[in-house]
Design a protein around this motif. Sequence first.
Motif, short mmCIF file in Angstrom:
data_model
loop_
_atom_site.label_atom_id
_atom_site.label_comp_id
_atom_site.label_asym_id
_atom_site.label_seq_id
_atom_site.Cartn_x
_atom_site.Cartn_y
_atom_site.Cartn_z
N ALA A 16 35.43 41.44 32.79
CA ALA A 16 34.43 41.54 33.86
C ALA A 16 34.24 40.16 34.49
O ALA A 16 33.99 39.19 33.75
CB ALA A 16 33.10 42.06 33.32
N PRO A 17 34.37 40.04 35.80
CA PRO A 17 34.79 41.08 36.73
C PRO A 17 36.26 41.44 36.55
O PRO A 17 37.03 40.66 35.98
CB PRO A 17 34.55 40.43 38.11
CG PRO A 17 34.70 38.96 37.85
CD PRO A 17 34.13 38.73 36.48
N ASN A 18 36.62 42.62 37.01
CA ASN A 18 37.99 43.12 36.83
C ASN A 18 39.00 42.20 37.49
O ASN A 18 38.77 41.69 38.60
CB ASN A 18 38.14 44.52 37.42
CG ASN A 18 37.32 45.57 36.71
OD1 ASN A 18 37.01 46.60 37.28
ND2 ASN A 18 36.93 45.32 35.46
N LEU A 19 40.14 41.99 36.81
CA LEU A 19 41.26 41.30 37.44
C LEU A 19 41.81 42.14 38.58
O LEU A 19 41.88 43.37 38.48
CB LEU A 19 42.37 41.05 36.41
CG LEU A 19 42.05 40.10 35.25
CD1 LEU A 19 43.22 40.04 34.29
CD2 LEU A 19 41.70 38.72 35.76
N ARG A 20 42.21 41.45 39.65
CA ARG A 20 42.75 42.13 40.82
C ARG A 20 44.01 41.42 41.27
O ARG A 20 44.13 40.20 41.10
CB ARG A 20 41.75 42.14 41.98
CG ARG A 20 40.45 42.87 41.69
CD ARG A 20 39.41 42.64 42.77
NE ARG A 20 38.19 43.38 42.49
CZ ARG A 20 37.69 44.34 43.27
NH1 ARG A 20 38.32 44.67 44.38
NH2 ARG A 20 36.59 44.97 42.96
N GLY A 21 44.94 42.16 41.85
CA GLY A 21 46.12 41.51 42.39
C GLY A 21 47.30 42.45 42.49
O GLY A 21 47.29 43.58 41.97
N ASP A 22 48.34 41.97 43.17
CA ASP A 22 49.56 42.76 43.30
C ASP A 22 50.22 42.99 41.96
O ASP A 22 50.91 44.00 41.75
CB ASP A 22 50.55 42.05 44.23
CG ASP A 22 50.21 42.26 45.71
OD1 ASP A 22 49.28 43.04 45.99
OD2 ASP A 22 50.89 41.65 46.56
N ASP A 23 50.05 42.05 41.01
CA ASP A 23 50.64 42.27 39.69
C ASP A 23 49.98 43.45 38.98
O ASP A 23 50.65 44.22 38.29
CB ASP A 23 50.54 40.99 38.84
CG ASP A 23 49.14 40.40 38.74
OD1 ASP A 23 48.26 40.80 39.53
OD2 ASP A 23 48.94 39.51 37.89
N VAL A 24 48.67 43.60 39.17
CA VAL A 24 48.00 44.77 38.60
C VAL A 24 48.51 46.05 39.25
O VAL A 24 48.78 47.05 38.57
CB VAL A 24 46.47 44.66 38.76
CG1 VAL A 24 45.78 45.89 38.17
CG2 VAL A 24 45.95 43.39 38.09
N GLY A 25 48.68 46.03 40.58
CA GLY A 25 49.22 47.20 41.26
C GLY A 25 50.63 47.53 40.78
O GLY A 25 50.98 48.71 40.61
N GLU A 26 51.44 46.51 40.56
CA GLU A 26 52.80 46.74 40.07
C GLU A 26 52.77 47.34 38.66
O GLU A 26 53.55 48.24 38.34
CB GLU A 26 53.57 45.42 40.06
CG GLU A 26 55.03 45.54 39.70
CD GLU A 26 55.76 44.21 39.74
OE1 GLU A 26 56.90 44.16 39.23
OE2 GLU A 26 55.19 43.22 40.25
#
Length: 257
Positions: A16-26
């Motif tokens: 918290a807060p949540n990690l965000r990014g293109d790596d998470v999407g991948e």
Amino acid sequence: MEATWKLGDRLLMHVAPNLRGDDVGELQASLARLGFDSGRVDGIFGPSTAHAVEDFQHNCGLYVDGVCGPDTVRALNVLARQTGTGPGITAVRELASLTATARSLADLRVVVGQFGGLSGLSRQLIQALRHRSATVVASDEPDASAQAVAANRFAATVYIGFEATPESDPTVHFYQVPQFESVGGRALATRIADACATTAAVTPSVHGMRLPILRETRMPAVLFTVGDAHRALDDAPRLVEAVVEALERWAATPLDD
């Protein structure tokens, strides 16, 4: 900064807060293609993604900690080479939800949002949809994440938002990232653009984006950037007619022809 990360560049875990990014999407897209349900491919490492990582680690004989580190990335890459590409469980689930039954406007739960100066337009749309027996609520929160939370809590079938950008041409946005796109959102955006061209004498473009309101809503969502606010309010009756027509078509046929 979100778009600068690639899978494997850093440890991914639920914090918290949540990690965000293109790596998470991948990561989410890779898990989905392998049948591990991490929820929507939104680039946000929440509880569903952590649970999917744990399931994957358990099935691969890895240490189960819900943390995507080098060993987990290596296993994902090996299995991805063996299984190839595909839409993934997330896309399949959305398709199944959209095509399960024939619907009408009366079956929809709609959230209509607006971002500054367009309450007149959103109110007219809400009245028109309620007149056709749709279940509709308004969301006027200035923060996109707050509107997304409200739509998710309402368990909406669809979200439609309006914003004014005088420097831009009219555009209907839907959710799209390199690893995923909302097929229901794209279809609705296309129907709105087509209906506007014939009913409101304006031809919006259709464009996929990762905007927060589109990414954080769990249902198909569109954001209609209407251009100049005063012009849009003057043309509100025709814009409302076009959006209602598009929603009627989308409810009956929620995927692109």
